[in-house]
Design a protein around this motif. Structure first.
Motif, PDB file in Angstrom:
ATOM      1  N   THR A   1       0.769  -1.195   0.075  1.00 54.83           N
ATOM      2  CA  THR A   1      -0.047   0.080   0.040  1.00 54.83           C
ATOM      3  C   THR A   1       0.729   1.327  -0.099  1.00 54.83           C
ATOM      4  OG1 THR A   1      -0.083  -0.042   2.448  1.00 54.83           O
ATOM      5  CG2 THR A   1      -1.938  -1.167   1.259  1.00 54.83           C
ATOM      6  N   ILE A   2       2.283   1.065  -0.180  1.00 55.28           N
ATOM      7  CA  ILE A   2       3.134   2.104  -0.276  1.00 55.28           C
ATOM      8  C   ILE A   2       3.624   2.428  -1.692  1.00 55.28           C
ATOM      9  CG2 ILE A   2       5.432   3.138   0.447  1.00 55.28           C
ATOM     10  CD1 ILE A   2       5.075   1.706   3.006  1.00 55.28           C
ATOM     11  N   ASP A   3       3.425   3.577  -2.199  1.00 58.16           N
ATOM     12  CA  ASP A   3       3.929   3.913  -3.794  1.00 58.16           C
ATOM     13  C   ASP A   3       5.253   4.855  -3.224  1.00 58.16           C
ATOM     14  OD1 ASP A   3       1.805   2.849  -5.444  1.00 58.16           O
ATOM     15  OD2 ASP A   3       0.665   4.173  -4.251  1.00 58.16           O
ATOM     16  N   VAL A   4       6.454   4.518  -3.975  1.00 61.09           N
ATOM     17  CA  VAL A   4       7.609   5.302  -3.882  1.00 61.09           C
ATOM     18  C   VAL A   4       7.670   6.225  -4.741  1.00 61.09           C
ATOM     19  CG1 VAL A   4       9.966   5.099  -3.616  1.00 61.09           C
ATOM     20  CG2 VAL A   4       8.857   3.338  -2.419  1.00 61.09           C
ATOM     21  N   VAL A   5       7.779   7.566  -4.499  1.00 58.28           N
ATOM     22  CA  VAL A   5       7.884   8.355  -5.431  1.00 58.28           C
ATOM     23  C   VAL A   5       9.464   9.041  -5.164  1.00 58.28           C
ATOM     24  CG1 VAL A   5       7.124  10.741  -6.273  1.00 58.28           C
ATOM     25  CG2 VAL A   5       5.304   9.104  -5.539  1.00 58.28           C
ATOM     26  N   PRO A   6       9.998   9.221  -6.248  1.00 63.32           N
ATOM     27  CA  PRO A   6      11.353   9.895  -6.105  1.00 63.32           C
ATOM     28  C   PRO A   6      11.556  11.367  -5.788  1.00 63.32           C
ATOM     29  CG  PRO A   6      11.313   8.867  -8.151  1.00 63.32           C
ATOM     30  CD  PRO A   6       9.687   8.708  -7.937  1.00 63.32           C
ATOM     31  N   SER A   7      12.318  11.672  -4.801  1.00 56.29           N
ATOM     32  CA  SER A   7      12.421  13.002  -4.202  1.00 56.29           C
ATOM     33  C   SER A   7      13.830  13.258  -3.780  1.00 56.29           C
ATOM     34  CB  SER A   7      11.293  13.140  -3.130  1.00 56.29           C
ATOM     35  OG  SER A   7      11.401  14.507  -2.703  1.00 56.29           O
ATOM     36  N   GLU A   8      14.087  14.625  -3.239  1.00 55.11           N
ATOM     37  CA  GLU A   8      15.088  14.906  -2.864  1.00 55.11           C
ATOM     38  C   GLU A   8      15.148  16.308  -2.168  1.00 55.11           C
ATOM     39  OE1 GLU A   8      18.181  14.874  -1.505  1.00 55.11           O
ATOM     40  OE2 GLU A   8      18.873  13.491  -3.073  1.00 55.11           O
ATOM     41  N   THR A   9      15.593  16.517  -0.952  1.00 53.52           N
ATOM     42  CA  THR A   9      15.477  17.541  -0.220  1.00 53.52           C
ATOM     43  C   THR A   9      16.514  18.556  -0.376  1.00 53.52           C
ATOM     44  OG1 THR A   9      14.848  16.123   1.647  1.00 53.52           O
ATOM     45  CG2 THR A   9      15.904  18.377   2.179  1.00 53.52           C
ATOM     46  N   VAL A  10      16.215  19.701  -0.682  1.00 57.41           N
ATOM     47  CA  VAL A  10      17.353  21.046  -0.800  1.00 57.41           C
ATOM     48  C   VAL A  10      18.161  20.851   0.395  1.00 57.41           C
ATOM     49  CG1 VAL A  10      17.531  23.438  -1.144  1.00 57.41           C
ATOM     50  CG2 VAL A  10      15.587  22.263  -2.178  1.00 57.41           C
ATOM     51  N   ARG A  11      19.568  20.582   0.092  1.00 58.73           N
ATOM     52  CA  ARG A  11      20.551  20.436   1.183  1.00 58.73           C
ATOM     53  C   ARG A  11      21.316  21.443   1.124  1.00 58.73           C
ATOM     54  NH1 ARG A  11      19.595  15.244   2.780  1.00 58.73           N
ATOM     55  NH2 ARG A  11      18.633  13.716   1.443  1.00 58.73           N
ATOM     56  N   SER A  12      21.735  22.264   0.007  1.00 62.27           N
ATOM     57  CA  SER A  12      22.698  23.194  -0.041  1.00 62.27           C
ATOM     58  C   SER A  12      22.085  24.186  -1.188  1.00 62.27           C
ATOM     59  CB  SER A  12      23.914  22.836  -0.076  1.00 62.27           C
ATOM     60  OG  SER A  12      24.115  22.294  -1.570  1.00 62.27           O
ATOM     61  N   ARG A  13      23.010  25.371  -1.061  1.00 60.73           N
ATOM     62  CA  ARG A  13      22.735  26.288  -2.508  1.00 60.73           C
ATOM     63  C   ARG A  13      23.728  26.020  -3.368  1.00 60.73           C
ATOM     64  NH1 ARG A  13      17.413  27.723  -2.355  1.00 60.73           N
ATOM     65  NH2 ARG A  13      17.191  28.043   0.184  1.00 60.73           N
ATOM     66  N   ASN A  14      24.417  24.916  -3.288  1.00 64.17           N
ATOM     67  CA  ASN A  14      25.503  24.446  -4.317  1.00 64.17           C
ATOM     68  C   ASN A  14      24.616  24.317  -5.612  1.00 64.17           C
ATOM     69  OD1 ASN A  14      26.740  22.218  -5.880  1.00 64.17           O
ATOM     70  ND2 ASN A  14      28.615  23.151  -4.454  1.00 64.17           N
ATOM     71  N   PRO A  15      25.232  24.876  -6.984  1.00 62.44           N
ATOM     72  CA  PRO A  15      24.475  24.680  -8.131  1.00 62.44           C
ATOM     73  C   PRO A  15      24.539  23.320  -8.289  1.00 62.44           C
ATOM     74  CG  PRO A  15      26.174  26.521  -8.329  1.00 62.44           C
ATOM     75  CD  PRO A  15      26.422  25.842  -6.817  1.00 62.44           C
ATOM     76  N   LEU A  16      25.375  22.449  -8.304  1.00 63.56           N
ATOM     77  CA  LEU A  16      25.227  20.938  -8.478  1.00 63.56           C
ATOM     78  C   LEU A  16      24.216  20.201  -7.820  1.00 63.56           C
ATOM     79  CD1 LEU A  16      26.855  19.448 -10.652  1.00 63.56           C
ATOM     80  CD2 LEU A  16      28.383  18.717  -8.781  1.00 63.56           C
ATOM     81  N   SER A  17      24.167  20.800  -6.300  1.00 64.37           N
ATOM     82  CA  SER A  17      23.418  20.031  -5.412  1.00 64.37           C
ATOM     83  C   SER A  17      21.883  20.305  -5.956  1.00 64.37           C
ATOM     84  CB  SER A  17      23.615  20.625  -4.081  1.00 64.37           C
ATOM     85  OG  SER A  17      22.491  20.016  -3.174  1.00 64.37           O
ATOM     86  N   LEU A  18      21.625  22.053  -6.081  1.00 65.21           N
ATOM     87  CA  LEU A  18      20.398  22.061  -6.550  1.00 65.21           C
ATOM     88  C   LEU A  18      19.895  21.732  -7.897  1.00 65.21           C
ATOM     89  CD1 LEU A  18      20.659  26.296  -5.753  1.00 65.21           C
ATOM     90  CD2 LEU A  18      19.345  24.435  -4.474  1.00 65.21           C
ATOM     91  N   ALA A  19      20.741  21.524  -8.799  1.00 60.38           N
ATOM     92  CA  ALA A  19      20.469  20.539 -10.175  1.00 60.38           C
ATOM     93  C   ALA A  19      20.029  19.235  -9.995  1.00 60.38           C
ATOM     94  CB  ALA A  19      21.654  20.758 -11.149  1.00 60.38           C
TER      95      ALA A  19
END
Length: 367
Positions: free
Chosen positions: A55-73
């Protein structure tokens, strides 16, 4: 229950603070005859509550961890992938409504719901709206908050906001039935130390030396339960063994609601879920807000209970062994004050939040 029964899709980040209220609402909705599924990130697959793997549907996600352009991308790409999965999922499931409980994993399902014209509702347990919920707030049909006044300064959002409280899972409701047992002046003094679902190193750094500073007569009365990270276990245990403290230490307690109910005083971080559970069960506490948070949500959460008289709020810079030892000693010497704090905490709690939120969901979904 057949596929014609309305389905409510719950969306939550994969931590207890988000999952537990989702579980509580799920229990209430199932009582009312609705089908329920959970959309979340991969962390929740370890979760062993209401939702089984099917009954669980996994949806890809990511938290904003830093303002680093690579991380934001990277975050942007993961959320875009999550959006694609969420749109496909909602088209397949055709839910009557999507209810989000905070955390970045709620973004794809709630935005997909908006795109597909499905009613969306968000619930926020904090005294300050979280970042994901703040982003979603103008894009959903209704907002539910645990605490009053959260959006009073924003008339556009206040008009679609309902205060419902924090939905409580069954284990908390059971614990809330346990009356506070005021400690006797010469009897056991039960102290629970918890750092939230992730544990907190500050508790391992401050609590043992604070216990050492207590009067030896109190050492013999203490029955201490402490959540301790594996890497801190040896040093913490060594202090309590040397002082001959009756202590139970573990990285995680699966029966935390029952332990909250069984103790005379709780020392903890002040996450929204923890504060709501302390209020629902009615237990006095010393709360140490997580410092450095952008919106200072834990400081505000702790303020709700401290203003009500149910807790002492100590900012981390002042949370020293000397200060903590003084507070524990004073409270242990005043059982009547502990009982008054327990009563004040309980009066700040809400046990019918799941029913109130379910009412809102049914109304918004038009079912």
């Amino acid at each position: 229950m057949n596929n014609k029964t309305p389905l409510i899709l719950l969306a939550a980040g994969g931590t207890g603070g988000h999952l537990f209220p989702a579980e509580a609402l799920g229990v209430e909705l199932m009582k009312r005859g609705f089908r329920v599924r959970l959309a979340t990130d991969a962390r929740a697959l370890r979760y062993s509550g209401l939702f089984s793997r099917d009954t669980i549907d996994v949806v890809p996600s990511e938290t904003v961890r830093s303002r680093n352009p690579l991380s934001l991308a990277r975050t942007g790409l993961m959320l875009a992938a999550g959006m694609a999965v969420a749109v496909h999922l909602l088209r397949k499931l055709k839910p009557a409504a999507v209810v989000g409980f905070g955390g970045y994993p709620t973004l794809p399902p709630l935005i997909a719901a908006r795109l597909l014209g499905i009613p969306g509702i968000i619930h926020d347990a904090n005294a300050v709206l979280g970042r994901a919920n703040r982003f979603l707030s103008s894009r959903v049909s209704a907002i539910a908050t645990s605490l009053p006044g959260v959006l009073d300064r924003d008339p556009g959002l206040a008009s679609k906001t309902t205060t419902v409280g924090t939905p409580m899972r069954p284990a908390i409701l059971a614990a809330s039935a346990v009356q506070y047992a005021t400690p006797e002046s010469s009897g056991p003094f039960r102290l629970l130390v918890t750092g939230g679902s992730q544990g907190a190193r500050v508790m391992a750094d401050v609590v043992p030396p604070a216990i050492e500073k207590l009067e030896p007569s109190l050492w013999g009365r203490l029955v201490l339960t402490q959540q301790v990270r594996e890497e801190d276990m040896t040093r913490v245990r060594a202090v309590y063994d040397r002082l001959k403290i009756n202590a139970e230490l573990a990285p995680f307690f699966t029966d935390l609601p029952a332990r909250l109910a069984a103790n005379h005083l709780v020392i903890s971080r002040s996450g929204a879920g923890t504060v709501a559970e302390l209020a629902a069960i009615g237990r006095p506490s010393i709360l140490v807000p997580l410092p450095g948070a952008i919106d200072q949500d834990q400081f505000a959460n702790a303020g709700v209970l401290s203003d009500a008289g149910g807790a002492l709020r100590i900012v981390q810079s002042e949370f020293t062994p000397d200060r903590l030892a003084a507070e524990i000693s004073a409270l242990a010497a005043e059982p009547a004050k502990l009982a008054a704090m327990a009563d004040a905490a309980r009066k700040a709690g809400r046990l019918d939040a799941a029913e109130r939120l379910a009412d809102l969901v049914v109304k918004v979904a038009g079912i």
